[in-house]
Design a protein around this motif. Structure first.
Motif, short mmCIF file in Angstrom:
data_model
loop_
_atom_site.label_atom_id
_atom_site.label_comp_id
_atom_site.label_asym_id
_atom_site.label_seq_id
_atom_site.Cartn_x
_atom_site.Cartn_y
_atom_site.Cartn_z
N PHE A 22 0.83 -1.20 0.00
CA PHE A 22 0.00 0.00 0.00
C PHE A 22 0.87 1.25 0.00
O PHE A 22 0.62 2.20 -0.76
N LEU A 23 1.91 1.28 0.83
CA LEU A 23 2.77 2.45 0.91
C LEU A 23 3.49 2.72 -0.41
O LEU A 23 3.76 3.87 -0.75
N ALA A 24 3.79 1.67 -1.15
CA ALA A 24 4.48 1.85 -2.43
C ALA A 24 3.63 2.67 -3.40
O ALA A 24 4.16 3.50 -4.15
N ASP A 25 2.32 2.47 -3.38
CA ASP A 25 1.42 3.22 -4.26
C ASP A 25 0.02 3.20 -3.67
O ASP A 25 -0.78 2.30 -3.98
N PRO A 26 -0.32 4.16 -2.81
CA PRO A 26 -1.65 4.16 -2.19
C PRO A 26 -2.75 4.69 -3.09
O PRO A 26 -3.94 4.57 -2.75
N ARG A 385 11.30 3.22 0.08
CA ARG A 385 10.46 4.18 0.78
C ARG A 385 10.63 4.06 2.29
O ARG A 385 10.99 3.01 2.82
N ARG A 386 10.37 5.16 2.97
CA ARG A 386 10.27 5.13 4.42
C ARG A 386 9.03 4.32 4.79
O ARG A 386 8.02 4.38 4.07
N LEU A 394 10.98 9.10 0.93
CA LEU A 394 11.95 8.09 0.52
C LEU A 394 13.11 8.03 1.51
O LEU A 394 13.50 9.04 2.09
N ARG A 395 13.66 6.83 1.68
CA ARG A 395 14.89 6.69 2.46
C ARG A 395 16.07 7.26 1.68
O ARG A 395 16.95 7.90 2.24
N GLU A 396 16.11 6.97 0.39
CA GLU A 396 17.19 7.47 -0.46
C GLU A 396 16.69 7.52 -1.90
O GLU A 396 15.69 6.89 -2.25
#
Length: 402
Positions: A22-26, A385-386, A394-396
């Motif tokens: 879900f977090l990747a593409d909500p 992603r965070r 994003l983390r990086e």
């Protein structure tokens, strides 16, 4: 604890805000929710959520909805965290909010954005230039660590007049404190947020005392002149740090990722600097850094026909509002020339972001620096992603060129 009952036939299972898929593409989930109605109960979040642009606007602007701060519990264990928020402009309503916002706006509007713009652009050029050198030398470089996470902290430090070593600590304090806004931060992150809050309070009180003796050309001096009390000054500084830092880091990260996944739009922006202003608004809309904003009913009310009894909360899903086809043509497409663009990324109503002009300068300066230093920029790797929902970022973001 019993699991929530299954949803009625014809509705969707509420999304899990901790689910990596879900977090990747909500946004497909948000579209499905919008198709079913403007407001939905969400047992996992514990509040109903508005998903249409109109309903989210009602949440943000409704006179019967406010920000009513409730201390983190146990209150004795979160003294510093609660102090920051109890005295924050964002957590006040009515006359106390109006008084504090008038004083803070008066101080903020004393030319600070214009004063800082040359420094912001020079700093963006310097940071992106270093990133470009790293890309040429190593083959790739991280936009988050090298630019996005550094620029807003330096700008906020300049705005407040924060010296070293506290300046270097600002980013860590902000990152740690905002984890408390997630649905379930857990015991360890809650304890870390309180420690970071206490360190921030101590540093800002020391800075305020220094500025009382030796005024400077900074916002802390202007806030002291505006007659904020000690706790209000610290709460205001914390809001500027957390809102200004987290939002700008994530707009830059999410936005550049969106541009690189839409290379025709990056080329369009690269070749036409006149599009910078509209591009900034579109990047905020397309993948908002703040996904959820809660308010509490101060009287019985409704949002898009959904009852919200006094004392209960409702949340605006800003990411869902940002893709509402009733407001935005082709909402799932990135368009750096989009006009009009009535996104809600800076809020709306009485809590509209005071720092929005400065945030726009920071993002535009970064895009301009990338245009000149890395015109053929591309993704070097799929970015992680965070693991957070409320603050989306994003983390990086590893970049390459050519």
């Amino acid at each position: 604890m019993r699991p929530p009952p299954p949803p009625p036939e014809g509705t969707l299972t509420p999304f899990d805000p901790g689910d990596p898929d879900f977090l990747a593409d909500p946004y497909p989930t948000f579209a499905a929710l919008r198709a079913l109605g403007p407001v939905h109960d969400h047992p996992l979040l514990g509040v109903p959520v508005a998903v249409s642009h109109a309903a989210c606007s009602e949440v943000l602007r409704g006179r019967d909805l406010g920000r009513i701060w409730v201390d983190a519990e146990p209150a004795a264990a979160f003294g510093a965290f609660n102090l920051l928020h109890r005295n924050s402009l964002l957590e006040r309503e009515g006359p106390p909010h109006d008084r504090l916002r008038r004083l803070v706006a008066g101080a903020f509007n004393r030319g600070h954005t214009a004063r800082l713009e040359p420094r912001v652009r020079a700093l963006a050029d310097e940071l992106v230039g270093r990133l470009a050198e790293q890309v040429r030398h190593d083959g790739s470089g991280d936009l988050i660590a090298g630019v996005a996470a550094v620029l807003p902290v330096e700008v906020i430090a300049e705005l407040l007049g924060v010296p070293e070593p506290e300046r270097s600590a600002l980013r860590g304090w902000s990152n740690t404190i905002v984890t408390m806004y997630e649905p379930d931060p857990g015991r360890i992150r809650r304890a870390a947020a309180e420690r970071a809050s206490a360190e921030f309070v101590e540093a800002l009180r020391g800075l305020a005392e220094h500025r009382r003796r030796r005024p400077g050309d900074d916002l802390v001096t202007d806030l002291l002149d505006a007659d904020l009390d000690a706790d209000e000054l610290v709460g205001t500084a914390a809001l500027l740090l957390m809102a200004g830092h987290e939002a700008t880091v994530n707009v830059i990260g999410n936005g550049v990722l969106a541009l690189l996944r839409h290379p025709a739009q990056w080329r369009r922006l690269r070749d036409d600097p006149a599009l910078d202003a509209t591009a900034v608004e579109e990047l905020i809309r397309y993948d908002p850094p703040l996904q959820l904003f809660e308010r509490t009913a101060v009287a019985d009310t409704t949002v898009a026909g959904h009852p919200v009894p006094a004392g209960t909360k409702i949340a605006a899903l800003l990411g869902a509002a940002a893709r509402d086809p009733a407001v935005f043509a082709r909402p799932d497409e990135l368009d750096v020339a989009r006009r009009p663009n009535a996104h809600l990324g800076f809020g709306a109503g009485v809590h509209y972001c005071l720092g929005a002009p400065l945030a726009r300068v920071e993002v535009a300066a970064t895009l301009d620096a990338l245009r000149r230093a890395l015109p053929d920029v591309r993704l070097a790797a799929e970015p992680p992603r965070r693991p957070d929902f409320v603050m989306r970022g994003l983390r990086e973001l590893q970049l390459a060129s050519g």
